[in-house]
Design a protein around this motif. Structure first.
Motif, PDB file in Angstrom:
ATOM      1  N   ASN A   1       0.733  -1.631  -0.099  1.00 29.29           N
ATOM      2  CA  ASN A   1      -0.074  -0.208   0.080  1.00 29.29           C
ATOM      3  C   ASN A   1       1.438   1.833  -0.273  1.00 29.29           C
ATOM      4  O   ASN A   1       2.126   0.939   0.389  1.00 29.29           O
ATOM      5  CB  ASN A   1      -0.981  -0.409   1.356  1.00 29.29           C
ATOM      6  CG  ASN A   1      -0.183  -0.149   2.820  1.00 29.29           C
ATOM      7  OD1 ASN A   1       0.866   0.596   3.078  1.00 29.29           O
ATOM      8  ND2 ASN A   1      -0.505  -0.992   3.457  1.00 29.29           N
TER       9      ASN A   1
ATOM     10  N   TRP B   1      -0.173   3.715  -5.381  1.00 26.34           N
ATOM     11  CA  TRP B   1       0.561   3.647  -4.787  1.00 26.34           C
ATOM     12  C   TRP B   1       1.231   4.831  -4.361  1.00 26.34           C
ATOM     13  O   TRP B   1       2.057   5.429  -3.536  1.00 26.34           O
ATOM     14  CB  TRP B   1       1.086   1.926  -3.680  1.00 26.34           C
ATOM     15  CG  TRP B   1      -0.003   1.318  -3.664  1.00 26.34           C
ATOM     16  CD1 TRP B   1      -1.418   0.918  -3.273  1.00 26.34           C
ATOM     17  CD2 TRP B   1       0.647  -0.178  -3.895  1.00 26.34           C
ATOM     18  NE1 TRP B   1      -1.968  -0.500  -3.120  1.00 26.34           N
ATOM     19  CE2 TRP B   1      -0.643  -0.913  -3.807  1.00 26.34           C
ATOM     20  CE3 TRP B   1       1.646  -0.990  -3.922  1.00 26.34           C
ATOM     21  CZ2 TRP B   1      -0.601  -2.622  -3.682  1.00 26.34           C
ATOM     22  CZ3 TRP B   1       1.786  -2.619  -3.710  1.00 26.34           C
ATOM     23  CH2 TRP B   1       0.147  -3.143  -3.138  1.00 26.34           C
TER      24      TRP B   1
ATOM     25  N   ASP C   1       1.534   3.820   2.558  1.00 27.98           N
ATOM     26  CA  ASP C   1       1.504   3.404   3.015  1.00 27.98           C
ATOM     27  C   ASP C   1       3.209   3.430   3.605  1.00 27.98           C
ATOM     28  O   ASP C   1       4.031   3.538   4.301  1.00 27.98           O
ATOM     29  CB  ASP C   1       1.222   2.755   4.531  1.00 27.98           C
ATOM     30  CG  ASP C   1      -0.112   4.211   5.139  1.00 27.98           C
ATOM     31  OD1 ASP C   1       0.094   6.123   4.905  1.00 27.98           O
ATOM     32  OD2 ASP C   1      -0.438   4.279   5.992  1.00 27.98           O
TER      33      ASP C   1
ATOM     34  N   LYS D   1       6.205   4.635   2.611  1.00 25.87           N
ATOM     35  CA  LYS D   1       6.951   6.086   3.271  1.00 25.87           C
ATOM     36  C   LYS D   1       8.086   5.435   4.176  1.00 25.87           C
ATOM     37  O   LYS D   1       8.983   6.115   4.233  1.00 25.87           O
ATOM     38  CB  LYS D   1       5.710   6.331   4.390  1.00 25.87           C
ATOM     39  CG  LYS D   1       4.488   6.940   3.926  1.00 25.87           C
ATOM     40  CD  LYS D   1       3.793   7.810   4.394  1.00 25.87           C
ATOM     41  CE  LYS D   1       2.992   8.719   4.086  1.00 25.87           C
ATOM     42  NZ  LYS D   1       1.168   8.598   3.783  1.00 25.87           N
TER      43      LYS D   1
END
Lengths: 262, 332
Positions: free
Chosen positions: B223, B252, B225, B228
Motif C-alpha cells: 500500500n 500507491w 503507506d 513512506k
C-alpha cells in the motif's frame, strides 16, 4: 477521425523469467507455458485511439503483422472498443527485419486508405527497438511525433505532449500523422463483457503479400540477426546472516558500511 | 558500399554542453574508427555552439562538422533531421552513432529509414567483425531477458547507444582536430511538426534518473503507506524512491516512479530492491545499476540473480531495522 492502430502479438513480458527460453537454431525466444499477449505499449496506443474516438467520433482500425496470431489475443483491441481488424498474417512477411515489417504495414495502411492518424506503441516488448512508428512515417512521408503522453485533435490539427527526461514538449502538427504512444497516456481499459461479445462477431480481414504488392520471397531485408543469447548472471549474491530478519538487516547494514558501499 | 567511410557521432547538446552519452559515443567511436583504420568525426547541430568543437576533439574526434544556425538553437525534430540527412549524404559515413536519449530515439530511426538503411537501437556493445568488417551491434531484447547481435548490411550502419554502457575517453585538451562548418540551408517546407512549448516538471527531491541511490518497492509493499518507509531510507541515503509496475498500477506511488520497460531505465550506483521479484520487464529498467541490494522473502526470487547483497526475509521486519542501523552507522 479515422484512426489506424498498429499492435503486435508478443511473448508475455510479465511471465516469470524462468519460463523464458531461447531457440538458438532459429534465433527466436519463447515463454514456456505462458500465452502470448498484445504488446503492452500497443495497448496504450489502442487506449489513446479510443479516447480520441470518444471525444471526436470516428472509426478505429487495428493492424497486426505476424504468424500464428491467436484470435483471442489479437481481438483484444476490438474487445476494448476498436471497430475493425486487419491481419498481415503470412510467413513471408515475418521473414524480414524492422524495415520490412514497417514497409508491409505502410503498404497495408496505404491500401486501407482514408486515415487521419496512425498510432503505434513507443516500442515492442520483444525487440525493444521503437522503430516501427518512425519507419512507417518515413516510408509514407508523414509527420512523425514520438512518445505521446497526451493527444488533442482540433480542426484537422494534432496537438500533443511528448515525454522527455525533464518533463514534456508540446508539439503541433498537421494530419495525417504517425504518433507513437508512451505509457504516461494512462492505463488501457479492460475489455467489457459487451465488448468481448461484440469482438466475437467481427471477422478479421487477412491480407497476404500479394494484397500489399509485395512479392513473397522478395521481402527486402537490411539487418540480420547474428546471434541471440541469454547473458549469464552468475549468482554471486552475498546473503546477510542472522537468526531473525532484524539481525540479518543489521548485519547487512554493517557489511555495506564496511564495504564502503553506503 | 565501398564509398562509405568514417565513423560519425552525432553529439547532442543540452544547455551549453555536449551530453555525457555523446562523449561515450566518441569513446567507442574512436575504437571502431581505429579498428577500421578510418577517421572519427563529430557532428554538432545548434545555435552558437562553435566553442564546443574543441570539446569533441578532446573527446576523440578527428574532425568536427558544425551546423551552427540561430534557427537551430532549440531542438526541432524535422529541422534537425533534415540537417542530419544532408550532412550524411555529403559525408557518406560508414557508421553513425547517436545516444539513446529522447532525441536519439526519434532521430535515429527516422534518419535510417529516410536514407533507406537500418538502425539498431539501444546498443550496449559495438565491435567490428574481423572478417566482414561490418559493425556487430549488441543490444538487449525481450526486456533484457536476452541479447541479440545484429549486422546491418546497408550503409551507413546507424546505431544508438545505451547510457553508461560504453566508456568515454579522458578528455585531452591538447588533441588536435579540424573544424568544418556546414551551412544549415533550412528549407521551411520540411517542417511538418513543431515544438511550441517546453515544460520542465519539477519533482520533489532528487530526480530518479539522476539519483546515485534508488530505493524501489514492488507489489509486496502492499500500500501507499508502505512506500513512506522506503522514502525514509531514500532520504537517509540522499536518494530517490522508485517502484516496479504493480505499485504504480495500484496508485500507491505516481507513474513517474516506475522503473522498467514501461517506465524509466536507470543506472544508479546503488539500487535497493525491496519486495521486488525481478520480472524481466522490471529488470530491463535497473539491470545497469552498479550495485544491487535485494530484500525479498522468497530466496528463489529472480532479483537475487542480479543482486550483489541480499536479505531473505519479510521487508516489514527487515527494512526498519536496516534503516535504523544505517542511520546509527552514518551519524556515528
Amino acid at each position: 477521425m479515422n484512426i489506424i492502430v498498429c499492435v503486435k502479438q508478443v511473448i508475455d513480458p510479465e511471465a516469470p523469467p524462468a519460463s523464458f527460453k531461447i531457440d538458438a537454431a532459429n534465433n527466436k525466444a519463447e515463454m514456456r507455458g505462458a500465452a502470448p499477449v498484445i504488446d503492452p505499449y500497443g495497448e496504450y496506443a489502442v487506449e489513446a485511439g479510443l479516447r480520441i474516438k470518444e471525444a471526436k467520433g470516428g472509426r478505429i482500425t487495428v493492424m497486426s503483422l505476424g504468424v500464428n496470431l491467436l484470435r483471442e489475443v489479437v481481438k483484444k483491441p476490438l474487445a476494448m472498443g476498436a471497430d475493425e481488424l486487419i491481419l498481415l498474417e503470412d510467413e513471408a512477411l515475418t521473414k524480414g527485419d524492422g524495415w520490412s515489417t514497417a514497409y508491409s504495414l505502410a503498404m497495408a495502411i496505404k491500401k486501407r486508405g482514408n486515415f487521419d492518424l496512425i498510432l503505434c506503441g513507443r516500442e515492442a516488448s520483444d525487440t525493444n527497438a521503437g522503430q516501427t512508428g518512425p519507419a512507417i512515417a518515413e516510408i509514407l512521408g508523414l509527420p512523425c511525433i514520438t512518445l505521446a503522453r497526451k493527444i488533442e485533435i482540433n480542426d484537422s490539427k494534432i496537438k500533443m505532449e511528448r515525454v522527455n527526461s525533464s518533463g514534456y514538449e508540446v508539439i503541433e502538427s498537421s494530419l495525417p500523422a504517425v504518433v507513437t504512444v508512451s505509457n504516461e497516456i494512462g492505463q488501457p481499459r479492460y475489455p467489457t463483457i459487451k465488448g468481448i461479445m461484440a469482438a466475437k462477431k467481427i471477422e478479421p480481414v487477412i491480407w497476404k503479400p500479394a494484397d500489399l504488392g509485395i512479392e513473397a520471397g522478395k521481402v527486402s531485408q537490411r539487418t540480420r540477426i547474428n546471434k541471440l543469447f541469454q547473458p549469464v548472471h552468475e549468482a554471486k549474491c552475498e546473503f546477510a546472516a542472522g537468526e531473525t530478519p532484524e539481525e540479518m538487516a543489521v548485519n547487512l547494514a554493517v557489511k555495506l558500511r564496511e564495504a564502503r558501499i553506503l | 558500399m565501398s564509398d562509405y567511410k568514417g565513423v560519425v557521432v552525432y553529439c547532442e547538446i543540452k544547455g551549453d554542453k555536449i551530453l555525457p552519452i555523446s562523449a561515450e559515443g566518441l569513446g567507442v567511436g574512436r575504437k571502431l574508427a581505429d579498428s577500421l583504420g578510418q577517421e572519427l568525426w563529430a557532428i554538432l547541430v545548434g545555435g552558437g555552439i562553435i566553442n564546443l568543437a574543441q570539446t569533441a576533439i578532446a573527446s576523440g574526434a578527428d574532425k568536427v562538422y558544425i551546423v551552427d544556425d540561430a534557427q537551430l538553437k532549440d531542438y526541432q525534430p524535422d529541422a534537425y533531421l533534415s540537417v542530419l540527412e544532408k550532412a550524411t549524404k555529403q559525408l557518406k559515413p560508414q557508421i553513425i552513432i547517436l545516444g539513446q536519449t529522447d532525441v536519439g530515439r526519434e532521430l535515429a530511426p527516422r534518419l535510417a529509414f529516410r536514407l533507406g538503411t537500418a538502425v539498431t537501437m539501444d546498443c550496449v556493445e559495438l565491435a567490428i567483425d574481423p572478417d566482414s568488417k561490418r559493425l556487430l551491434q549488441t543490444k538487449p531484447v525481450y526486456g533484457g531477458n536476452a541479447q541479440a547481435v545484429f549486422i546491418t548490411e546497408t550503409d551507413p550502419q546507424i546505431v544508438t547507444i545505451r547510457t553508461k554502457a560504453m566508456a568515454a575517453l579522458t578528455p585531452d585538451a591538447s588533441r588536435k582536430g579540424e573544424v568544418i562548418n556546414i551551412p544549415a540551408q533550412l528549407d521551411a517546407s520540411v517542417i511538418k511538426s513543431k515544438i511550441t512549448d517546453r515544460v520542465i516538471e519539477e519533482v520533489a527531491g532528487i530526480k530518479i534518473e539522476d539519483a546515485q541511490v534508488v530505493v524501489a518497492g514492488g507489489r509486496g509493499i502492499g500500500n501507499a503507506d508502505g512506500f513512506k518507509q522506503l522514502e525514509e531510507l531514500a532520504k537517509l541515503l540522499k536518494g530517490a524512491v522508485g517502484a516496479s509496475r504493480p505499485p504504480c498500477d495500484n496508485n500507491w506511488i505516481p507513474d513517474t516512479a516506475q522503473i522498467g520497460l514501461t517506465g524509466k531505465i536507470i543506472a544508479p550506483e546503488i539500487y535497493i530492491a525491496i519486495a521486488i521479484s525481478g520480472s524481466s520487464q522490471h529488470m530491463s529498467g535497473c539491470s545497469g545499476s552498479k550495485t544491487l541490494i535485494a530484500i525479498n522473502k522468497d530466496k528463489e526470487a529472480n532479483i537475487f540473480r542480479y543482486a550483489r547483497y541480499g536479505v531473505v526475509g519479510d521487508w516489514k521486519k527487515v527494512l526498519p531495522a536496516f534503516t535504523q542501523k544505517l542511520k546509527e552507522l552514518i551519524t556515528a
